[in-house]
Design a protein around this motif. Structure first.
Motif, short mmCIF file in Angstrom:
data_model
loop_
_atom_site.label_atom_id
_atom_site.label_comp_id
_atom_site.label_asym_id
_atom_site.label_seq_id
_atom_site.Cartn_x
_atom_site.Cartn_y
_atom_site.Cartn_z
N LEU A 62 -18.91 35.02 17.88
CA LEU A 62 -17.53 35.48 17.91
C LEU A 62 -16.59 34.29 17.97
CD1 LEU A 62 -15.61 37.97 18.36
CD2 LEU A 62 -15.97 37.61 20.79
N ILE A 63 -15.46 34.42 17.29
CA ILE A 63 -14.40 33.41 17.36
C ILE A 63 -13.18 34.03 18.02
CG2 ILE A 63 -12.78 32.02 16.01
CD1 ILE A 63 -14.93 31.79 13.85
N LEU A 64 -12.60 33.31 18.97
CA LEU A 64 -11.28 33.67 19.53
C LEU A 64 -10.29 32.73 18.85
CD1 LEU A 64 -12.03 34.04 23.34
CD2 LEU A 64 -11.88 35.82 21.61
N LEU A 87 -17.50 36.36 9.88
CA LEU A 87 -17.81 36.38 11.31
C LEU A 87 -16.81 37.25 12.05
CD1 LEU A 87 -18.21 32.53 11.61
CD2 LEU A 87 -20.07 34.17 11.89
N PRO A 88 -17.21 37.84 13.17
CA PRO A 88 -16.24 38.59 13.97
C PRO A 88 -15.21 37.64 14.60
CG PRO A 88 -18.49 39.03 14.71
CD PRO A 88 -18.55 37.94 13.70
N VAL A 89 -13.94 37.99 14.45
CA VAL A 89 -12.85 37.18 14.98
C VAL A 89 -11.91 38.07 15.76
CG1 VAL A 89 -10.88 35.71 14.39
CG2 VAL A 89 -12.98 35.55 13.04
N ILE A 90 -11.56 37.62 16.96
CA ILE A 90 -10.53 38.27 17.75
C ILE A 90 -9.32 37.35 17.75
CG2 ILE A 90 -9.82 39.07 20.04
CD1 ILE A 90 -12.75 39.81 20.55
N LEU A 91 -8.19 37.86 17.26
CA LEU A 91 -6.97 37.08 17.27
C LEU A 91 -6.30 37.19 18.63
CD1 LEU A 91 -5.48 37.88 13.76
CD2 LEU A 91 -6.46 35.73 14.53
N VAL A 92 -5.78 36.05 19.09
CA VAL A 92 -5.16 35.97 20.40
C VAL A 92 -3.76 35.39 20.21
CG1 VAL A 92 -5.35 34.98 22.71
CG2 VAL A 92 -7.42 35.49 21.41
#
Length: 116
Positions: A62-64, A87-92
């Motif tokens: 996972l990428i933040l 890839l799964p990415v969560i935007l912050v």
């Protein structure tokens, strides 16, 4: 023992990046395997961290990704990254962007940065 969820953090704010690393490292189910200081730094590091031949798996799960960064925004970087490396990415972000904008760019989720 279960394998930990391996994260990469991409954020230009040293204060927030270090806070995230410190806080997330406390969780026994998570492992921070790398970080980048902006999209250009991430562009260099991701191919080297992408695949672990010994385990025949991706090095991180996972990428933040921060949205507001100098030179290239997180949204623009995400649009460049996903076609090559899905890839799964969560935007912050501390900004009030629309969640649908983040999801339309390919993020699996969006979270707001806490006020520090």
């Amino acid at each position: 023992m279960e394998r930990k969820i391996r994260l990469m953090i991409i954020d230009d704010s040293a204060v927030y990046r270090n806070w995230l690393i410190t806080q997330l490292s406390k969780d026994e189910h998570l492992e921070i395997i790398g970080y980048a200081t902006d999209a250009f730094d991430a562009r260099k590091k991701i191919p080297n961290l992408l695949y672990d031949i010994t385990e025949d798996s991706f090095f991180f799960d996972l990428i933040l990704l921060d949205i507001e960064m100098p030179g290239m925004s997180g949204l623009d970087f995400l649009k460049e990254l996903l076609p090559r490396h899905p890839l799964p990415v969560i935007l912050v972000s501390s900004l009030n962007i629309k969640v649908f904008d983040a999801l339309a760019a390919g993020a699996v989720d969006f979270v707001r940065k806490p006020d520090m």
